[in-house]
Write an enzyme that holds these catalytic residues in place. Structure first.
Site, PDB file in Angstrom:
ATOM      1  N   GLU A 176       0.836  -1.192   0.000  1.00  0.00           N
ATOM      2  CA  GLU A 176       0.000   0.000   0.000  1.00  0.00           C
ATOM      3  C   GLU A 176       0.877   1.250   0.000  1.00  0.00           C
ATOM      4  OE1 GLU A 176      -4.000  -1.516   2.388  1.00  0.00           O
ATOM      5  OE2 GLU A 176      -2.598  -0.171   3.389  1.00  0.00           O
ATOM      6  N   CYS A 177       0.657   2.123  -0.952  1.00  0.00           N
ATOM      7  CA  CYS A 177       1.258   3.451  -1.001  1.00  0.00           C
ATOM      8  C   CYS A 177       2.792   3.372  -0.958  1.00  0.00           C
ATOM      9  CB  CYS A 177       0.706   4.332   0.115  1.00  0.00           C
ATOM     10  SG  CYS A 177       0.922   6.105  -0.193  1.00  0.00           S
ATOM     11  N   ALA A 178       3.410   3.492   0.203  1.00  0.00           N
ATOM     12  CA  ALA A 178       4.863   3.382   0.287  1.00  0.00           C
ATOM     13  C   ALA A 178       5.336   2.046  -0.268  1.00  0.00           C
ATOM     14  CB  ALA A 178       5.322   3.547   1.727  1.00  0.00           C
ATOM     15  N   LEU A 199       3.919   0.349  -2.607  1.00  0.00           N
ATOM     16  CA  LEU A 199       3.834   0.469  -4.062  1.00  0.00           C
ATOM     17  C   LEU A 199       5.100   1.103  -4.626  1.00  0.00           C
ATOM     18  CD1 LEU A 199       2.222   0.653  -6.803  1.00  0.00           C
ATOM     19  CD2 LEU A 199       1.355   2.850  -5.952  1.00  0.00           C
ATOM     20  N   SER A 234      -0.920  -0.847  -4.564  1.00  0.00           N
ATOM     21  CA  SER A 234      -1.837   0.242  -4.849  1.00  0.00           C
ATOM     22  C   SER A 234      -1.577   1.405  -3.906  1.00  0.00           C
ATOM     23  CB  SER A 234      -3.277  -0.265  -4.662  1.00  0.00           C
ATOM     24  OG  SER A 234      -4.193   0.784  -4.492  1.00  0.00           O
TER      25      SER A 234
END
Length: 505
Positions: free
Chosen positions: A364-366, A368, A483
């Site tokens: 998630e986020c980082a 990704l 994502s």
């Protein structure tokens, strides 16, 4: 049928707006009450990951989020009861202004809604720096706006002098809302910020300990702690059982009877119990200073689903934990530590090899950004030099860079591709919070085989975002799901169950 009640004394610390001092007061109260010998359960309204780190430092217990958008209002009493189990007092820090919530959706995800769901008294933190008698009108408005919200006290912040405090207390004397404290307008306790808010505790632990202790001293000196504790004890019992990860997984299994059995809450046996591959696969969870964003319930669900959860630090460790069969990489600040993460070539290679093996990876986020081909950090303003792309794990055919634009807000999304997390068509609610962009922004489909990332399977799109705007986002590639969307697994516990099943295959 599971029944029960939660009778933990509780307070919600709210404010008319952001910047009024909620975090100062809430964290100071948590630390002051904990120092007095009480077991204090810390909670934060909304999706924020950073404030709960300071709450945990103040109390010695995990900071937990209460987000009515991500989890649904009906889930909050149980999640609160789970987090507050065994506590003498719970302190809930609000988000933004008391009545502010998800855009265009009424009270949803507001502090006011959470206070009503928890049947908790609200203490309003008011920035009194530029007012005197007008404070009474402000407090009256907030106290009367929604009769179901019990605004039961005020703490005055940024008070200029004894005379100023006297005027404020005089104005509020007839309001029916008692004043529980006044904090002077003095030099701020040092809590540095950057592009996404406060610097997380994990990055400045020694300084953060000093900051939290200073907040406790300020609150102890300026607030009526016995009075606030008495107010917290006025909260009525909260009906309903506390959330339990194992029970949550059993309910998810009942909704999808075709899946293998989940563990029960006492046996601790995993979905592959009795198989030759072992009952408890190791799930590595990235931590340390670069990856600080995680909800406590995620590790609890993974454990209840049959995994051995092992945290590791990608800044310091050159190998994945022994026996790793699955990897979870949450949010954080890889852009701040891009050079160090890139320099750890052995770990990058290990992550790429795990992905190539087909093992499940949830990012998630980082996470990704870490799985991308490259990450371009911010230019070095002091040195006057530009920033060059730095190699990351190369699992995804995409490149990331810092952006001057903040992407922030709640999302509703539908799973577009099969993955170790969810089947196609599954709907989730999530949250985005970042100042980076990745190109392309999503997997481009089966007609575009894995290019630039060692070949392998095509990168498929992860999510079809349906609210607030329609777009395709994220990547599914083999066993990888990556994502920008942060999802709270307590709302969709089948994610943990499916992930662990994939590990155990």
């Amino acid at each position: 049928m599971v029944t029960g009640t939660t009778s933990v004394p509780r307070l919600v610390i709210a404010a008319p707006s952001s910047g009024s001092g909620k975090t100062t007061v809430a964290t100071g109260l948590m630390a002051a009450f904990a120092a007095s010998g009480l077991a204090v359960s810390p909670h934060k309204v909304g999706p924020d990951y950073i404030d709960p780190g300071y709450h945990a430092l103040a109390t010695g217990r995990p900071g937990r989020n209460l987000d009515a958008y991500l989890c649904g209002p009906q889930a909050l009493p149980g999640l609160f009861g789970h987090g507050a189990r065994g506590a003498d007092l719970a302190v809930v820090e609000g988000v933004m202004g008391l009545y502010d919530g998800a855009a265009h959706q009424g009270e949803l995800a507001s502090t006011a809604q959470v206070a009503k769901v928890l049947r908790a008294p609200v203490v309003l933190v008011v920035d009194a720096a530029s007012q005197s008698r007008s404070v009474a009108a402000l407090v009256h408005g907030f106290a009367s706006w929604d009769p179901e919200v019990r605004v039961a006290g005020v703490i005055l912040n940024k008070v200029g002098s004894d005379r100023h405090e006297e005027l404020l207390r005089e104005a509020l004397a007839g309001s029916g809302v008692p004043v529980f404290g006044a904090l002077r307008r003095v030099g701020a306790v040092h809590t540095p910020s950057r592009h996404l808010g406060l610097v997380p505790v994990a990055e400045r632990h020694a300084e953060a300990v000093e900051s939290v202790a200073a907040l406790a001293d300020r609150v102890r000196a300026g607030c009526d702690l016995p009075g606030l504790l008495e107010l917290a004890r006025s909260a009525p019992p909260l009906p309903g059982p506390a959330w339990d990860p194992a029970h949550s997984l059993r309910e998810a299994r009942s909704a999808d009877a075709g899946h293998a059995a989940e563990p029960d809450s006492e046996s601790g046996t995993g979905p592959e119990s009795g198989s030759g591959r072992g009952a408890r696969p190791v799930v590595a969870v990235a931590g340390g200073s670069a990856f600080t964003f995680s909800y406590a319930e995620h590790a609890e669900l993974l454990t209840a689903a049959g995994a051995d959860v092992v945290t590791f630090d990608p800044l310091r460790e050159t190998r994945l934990p022994e026996g790793t069969r699955g990897l979870v990489i949450g949010g954080g600040f890889p852009e701040v530590y891009a050079a160090e993460l890139s320099a750890n070539e052995p770990l990058r290679a290990a992550v790429a090899a795990l992905a190539a093996s087909g093992a499940p990876i949830a990012a998630e986020c980082a996470g990704l950004l870490y799985l991308a081909r490259s990450l371009t950090p911010e230019p070095d303003a002091e040195a006057g030099t530009g920033a060059a792309p730095l190699p990351m794990c190369g699992v995804l055919p995409a490149d990331a860079r810092m952006s001057g634009r903040l992407t922030l807000g709640y999302r509703e999304a539908v799973a577009l591709s099969p993955s170790p997390l969810l089947p196609v068509g599954a709907r989730v609610r999530g949250h985005e919070f970042h100042r980076t962009v990745i190109t392309p922004g999503a997997g481009e489909g089966p007609d575009r085989p894995g290019d630039g990332a060692g070949g392998g399977p095509a990168a498929l799109p992860a999510w079809g975002v349906v609210r607030p705007t329609r777009q395709v986002e994220g990547f599914v590639r083999g066993g990888v799901h990556a994502s920008y969307l942060h999802v709270h697994w307590a709302a969709t516990p089948g994610i943990a169950a499916s992930f662990v099943r994939s590990c155990a295959r």
